[in-house]
Design an enzyme around this catalytic site. Structure first.
Site, PDB file in Angstrom:
ATOM      1  N   HIS A 199       7.756 -52.249  54.758  1.00  0.00           N
ATOM      2  CA  HIS A 199       8.021 -52.749  55.900  1.00  0.00           C
ATOM      3  C   HIS A 199       9.526 -53.302  55.981  1.00  0.00           C
ATOM      4  O   HIS A 199      10.258 -53.168  55.077  1.00  0.00           O
ATOM      5  CB  HIS A 199       7.230 -54.167  56.204  1.00  0.00           C
ATOM      6  CG  HIS A 199       7.799 -55.116  55.218  1.00  0.00           C
ATOM      7  ND1 HIS A 199       7.308 -55.108  53.979  1.00  0.00           N
ATOM      8  CD2 HIS A 199       8.530 -56.265  55.419  1.00  0.00           C
ATOM      9  CE1 HIS A 199       7.993 -56.276  53.321  1.00  0.00           C
ATOM     10  NE2 HIS A 199       8.802 -57.052  54.307  1.00  0.00           N
ATOM     11  N   ASP A 201      11.471 -56.167  57.823  1.00  0.00           N
ATOM     12  CA  ASP A 201      11.266 -57.659  58.407  1.00  0.00           C
ATOM     13  C   ASP A 201      11.345 -57.780  59.913  1.00  0.00           C
ATOM     14  O   ASP A 201      12.738 -57.163  60.103  1.00  0.00           O
ATOM     15  CB  ASP A 201      12.163 -58.647  57.769  1.00  0.00           C
ATOM     16  CG  ASP A 201      11.813 -58.891  56.182  1.00  0.00           C
ATOM     17  OD1 ASP A 201      10.553 -58.545  55.662  1.00  0.00           O
ATOM     18  OD2 ASP A 201      12.671 -59.197  55.349  1.00  0.00           O
ATOM     19  N   HIS A 255      11.732 -52.382  52.793  1.00  0.00           N
ATOM     20  CA  HIS A 255      11.330 -52.589  51.575  1.00  0.00           C
ATOM     21  C   HIS A 255       9.870 -52.861  51.422  1.00  0.00           C
ATOM     22  O   HIS A 255       9.280 -52.858  52.294  1.00  0.00           O
ATOM     23  CB  HIS A 255      12.300 -53.814  50.992  1.00  0.00           C
ATOM     24  CG  HIS A 255      12.052 -54.959  51.935  1.00  0.00           C
ATOM     25  ND1 HIS A 255      12.360 -54.911  53.272  1.00  0.00           N
ATOM     26  CD2 HIS A 255      11.350 -56.341  51.948  1.00  0.00           C
ATOM     27  CE1 HIS A 255      12.040 -56.061  53.862  1.00  0.00           C
ATOM     28  NE2 HIS A 255      11.388 -56.909  53.079  1.00  0.00           N
ATOM     29  N   ARG A 265       4.043 -62.485  39.570  1.00  0.00           N
ATOM     30  CA  ARG A 265       5.258 -62.629  40.028  1.00  0.00           C
ATOM     31  C   ARG A 265       5.446 -63.693  41.123  1.00  0.00           C
ATOM     32  O   ARG A 265       4.570 -63.976  42.104  1.00  0.00           O
ATOM     33  CB  ARG A 265       5.698 -61.265  40.510  1.00  0.00           C
ATOM     34  CG  ARG A 265       7.023 -61.047  41.118  1.00  0.00           C
ATOM     35  CD  ARG A 265       7.578 -59.584  41.571  1.00  0.00           C
ATOM     36  NE  ARG A 265       8.728 -59.822  42.256  1.00  0.00           N
ATOM     37  CZ  ARG A 265       8.819 -59.749  43.617  1.00  0.00           C
ATOM     38  NH1 ARG A 265       7.961 -59.559  44.246  1.00  0.00           N
ATOM     39  NH2 ARG A 265      10.021 -59.771  44.133  1.00  0.00           N
TER      40      ARG A 265
HETATM   41  C1  LIG Z   1       7.445 -62.861  61.101  1.00  0.00           C
HETATM   42  C2  LIG Z   1       7.150 -62.520  59.945  1.00  0.00           C
HETATM   43  C3  LIG Z   1       5.962 -61.849  59.804  1.00  0.00           C
HETATM   44  C4  LIG Z   1       5.757 -61.583  58.216  1.00  0.00           C
HETATM   45  C5  LIG Z   1       6.403 -62.811  57.936  1.00  0.00           C
HETATM   46  C6  LIG Z   1       7.524 -62.884  58.610  1.00  0.00           C
HETATM   47  C7  LIG Z   1       8.614 -61.917  58.222  1.00  0.00           C
HETATM   48  C8  LIG Z   1       7.860 -60.644  57.456  1.00  0.00           C
HETATM   49  C9  LIG Z   1       6.604 -60.206  58.024  1.00  0.00           C
HETATM   50  C10 LIG Z   1       5.869 -59.486  56.829  1.00  0.00           C
HETATM   51  C11 LIG Z   1       5.986 -59.983  55.382  1.00  0.00           C
HETATM   52  C12 LIG Z   1       6.138 -58.006  56.638  1.00  0.00           C
HETATM   53  C13 LIG Z   1       5.332 -57.507  55.810  1.00  0.00           C
HETATM   54  C14 LIG Z   1       3.714 -57.607  56.496  1.00  0.00           C
HETATM   55  C15 LIG Z   1       3.250 -59.065  56.593  1.00  0.00           C
HETATM   56  C16 LIG Z   1       1.836 -59.117  57.404  1.00  0.00           C
HETATM   57  C17 LIG Z   1       3.146 -59.496  55.152  1.00  0.00           C
HETATM   58  O1  LIG Z   1       2.698 -58.930  54.155  1.00  0.00           O
HETATM   59  O2  LIG Z   1       3.166 -60.916  54.926  1.00  0.00           O
HETATM   60  C18 LIG Z   1       4.416 -59.666  57.520  1.00  0.00           C
HETATM   61  C19 LIG Z   1       4.435 -61.287  57.664  1.00  0.00           C
HETATM   62  C20 LIG Z   1       3.096 -61.992  58.561  1.00  0.00           C
HETATM   63  O3  LIG Z   1       2.933 -61.125  59.568  1.00  0.00           O
HETATM   64  O4  LIG Z   1       2.729 -62.937  58.306  1.00  0.00           O
HETATM   65  O1  LIG Z   2       8.268 -60.517  47.493  1.00  0.00           O
HETATM   66  C1  LIG Z   2       9.226 -59.971  47.391  1.00  0.00           C
HETATM   67  O2  LIG Z   2      10.102 -59.499  46.810  1.00  0.00           O
HETATM   68  C2  LIG Z   2       9.500 -59.311  48.878  1.00  0.00           C
HETATM   69  C3  LIG Z   2       8.604 -60.007  49.977  1.00  0.00           C
HETATM   70  C4  LIG Z   2       8.945 -59.574  51.351  1.00  0.00           C
HETATM   71  O3  LIG Z   2       9.446 -58.660  51.585  1.00  0.00           O
HETATM   72  C5  LIG Z   2       8.600 -60.341  52.637  1.00  0.00           C
HETATM   73  O4  LIG Z   2       7.957 -61.490  52.269  1.00  0.00           O
HETATM   74  O5  LIG Z   2       8.928 -60.094  53.678  1.00  0.00           O
HETATM   75 FE   LIG Z   3      10.073 -58.393  53.611  1.00  0.00          FE
END
Ligand SMILES: C=C1C[C@]23C[C@H]1CC[C@H]2[C@]1(C)CCC[C@@](C)(C(=O)O)[C@H]1[C@@H]3C(=O)O
Ligand SMILES: O=C(O)CCC(=O)C(=O)O
Ligand SMILES: [Fe+2]
Length: 342
Positions: A199, A201, A255, A265
């Protein structure tokens, strides 16, 4: 019906790390791998052993804090270059005391070790940003991330009456930022899943501290590369909102976080966001500079105006943030109502 051995309540999975890490076979809800076809190299999980290590810029901020102009200029150039290429760098001598970072990790440890029932008492509801989430199982039913998260709101109210020094300082003042603690338990079949899938951010700037286990990877030079953990460094990456603010000059960093067989982790992430009423639009100075530097056809606005709450709403209610969030958001935006409760 979910896989055997996973506790289930109201049809959604309850992600209990003590149970999950002993599952010999990965429950199907957590599988991301799609065989050889149908998935691009960006989406496909890869074997951990095959990973290159990223040689990202490490920026020492000591000179900046001492007011050394030459060192500050050098640091600024390194950052500028990193933002133009992958949108990713690490900083050392950043001014956050190591003992404070350790204390934050200790507090985080206490949170993740709470009994499941206590965690569930502060579970995030769909559409809400704050609280506990186990594998985001309350939001999604497939390709679940192998992680637990606690998210907290952060609202920095700047000094009132201060003279404006920089455009972006003003833009981010009083913003509604987000602090998230991530915990990735060990997984018996790590090559089939992700801790956090590929993804960018959607937020503006991300400041991250990872523990010594390693698992953060950046897509650079057409391959996934591991970010070597450094206890003394903060990882910084550009998000979609800042990319839009820079008219696409600075790259939103692609990333992901992979998991491993043996070790849990942790990462501690701060997502910087502007205040709700701010319009995300590149500063006029930057557009003027683009005009001087480029031909008329290439200097146009790359993205339409938007406000952060709409992108947030999109990622919480309509689209799971991935590596094409911004593009999909601009397709959705014209059809959406612009009133929102955030
Ligand atoms: C606004 C946001 C949505 C998420 C948390 C913040 C910034 C990063 C996003 C996220 C981490 C991107 C990857 C997918 C996600 C669903 C996650 O795995 O947590 C995303 C976050 C979210 O929607 O909660
Ligand atoms: O845990 C990590 O190193 C990455 C987490 C991440 O990319 C996120 O929370 O948006
Ligand atoms: Fe991220």
């Amino acid at each position: 019906m979910s896989s055997p051995c996973i506790m289930s309540s109201n049809e959604s999975i309850v992600f209990d790390p003590s149970i999950m890490q002993n599952q010999q076979k990965l429950p199907k809800e957590f599988i991301w791998a799609k065989g050889s076809s149908g998935f691009s190299p960006i989406q496909q999980p890869t074997q951990q052993e095959n990973h290159d290590v990223l040689n990202e810029p490490l920026v020492d901020l000591d000179g900046y804090f001492r007011g050394d102009e030459v060192a500050t200029k050098h640091a600024a150039e390194l950052i500028h270059k990193a933002c133009l290429t992958h949108g990713f760098f690490q900083v050392t001598n950043h001014g956050v005391d190591l003992s404070l970072i350790r204390a934050a990790h200790d507090q985080m440890d206490g949170l993740f070790k709470l009994p499941k029932e206590k965690k569930l008492r502060v579970q995030k509801n769909k559409g809400e940003m704050w609280g506990y989430s186990g594998a985001h199982a309350h939001r999604f039913s497939k390709q679940l991330p192998w992680k637990e998260t606690f998210s907290f709101g952060y609202n920095y109210v700047g000094d009132q009456g201060r003279v404006e020094r920089q455009h972006f300082r003003k833009f981010y003042e009083d913003g509604n930022s987000l602090l998230r603690c991530n915990s990735y338990p060990p997984c018996k079949e790590p090559s089939l899943t992700f801790g956090t899938g590929p993804h960018c951010d959607p937020t503006s700037l991300t400041i991250l501290h990872q523990d010594q286990v390693g698992g953060l990877e950046v897509f650079a030079n057409n391959k996934w590369q591991a970010v070597r953990p450094r206890q003394d460094a903060l990882v910084i990456n550009i998000g979609d909102t800042f990319m839009a603010l820079s008219n696409g000059r600075y790259k939103s960093c692609l990333h992901r976080a992979v998991v491993n067989k043996e070790r849990e982790r942790r990462s501690l992430v701060f997502f910087v966001n502007p205040k709700e009423d701010k319009i995300v639009r590149p500063p006029q100075d930057l557009l003027n500079r683009d005009n001087e530097e480029k031909t008329k056809t290439s200097n146009r606005r790359r993205y339409p105006d938007f406000k952060w709450p709409h992108l947030l709403e999109f990622t919480q209610k309509h689209y799971r943030a991935d590596f094409t969030t911004l593009q999909s958001f601009f397709q959705w935006l014209p059809s959406s109502s612009t009133s929102t409760s955030y």
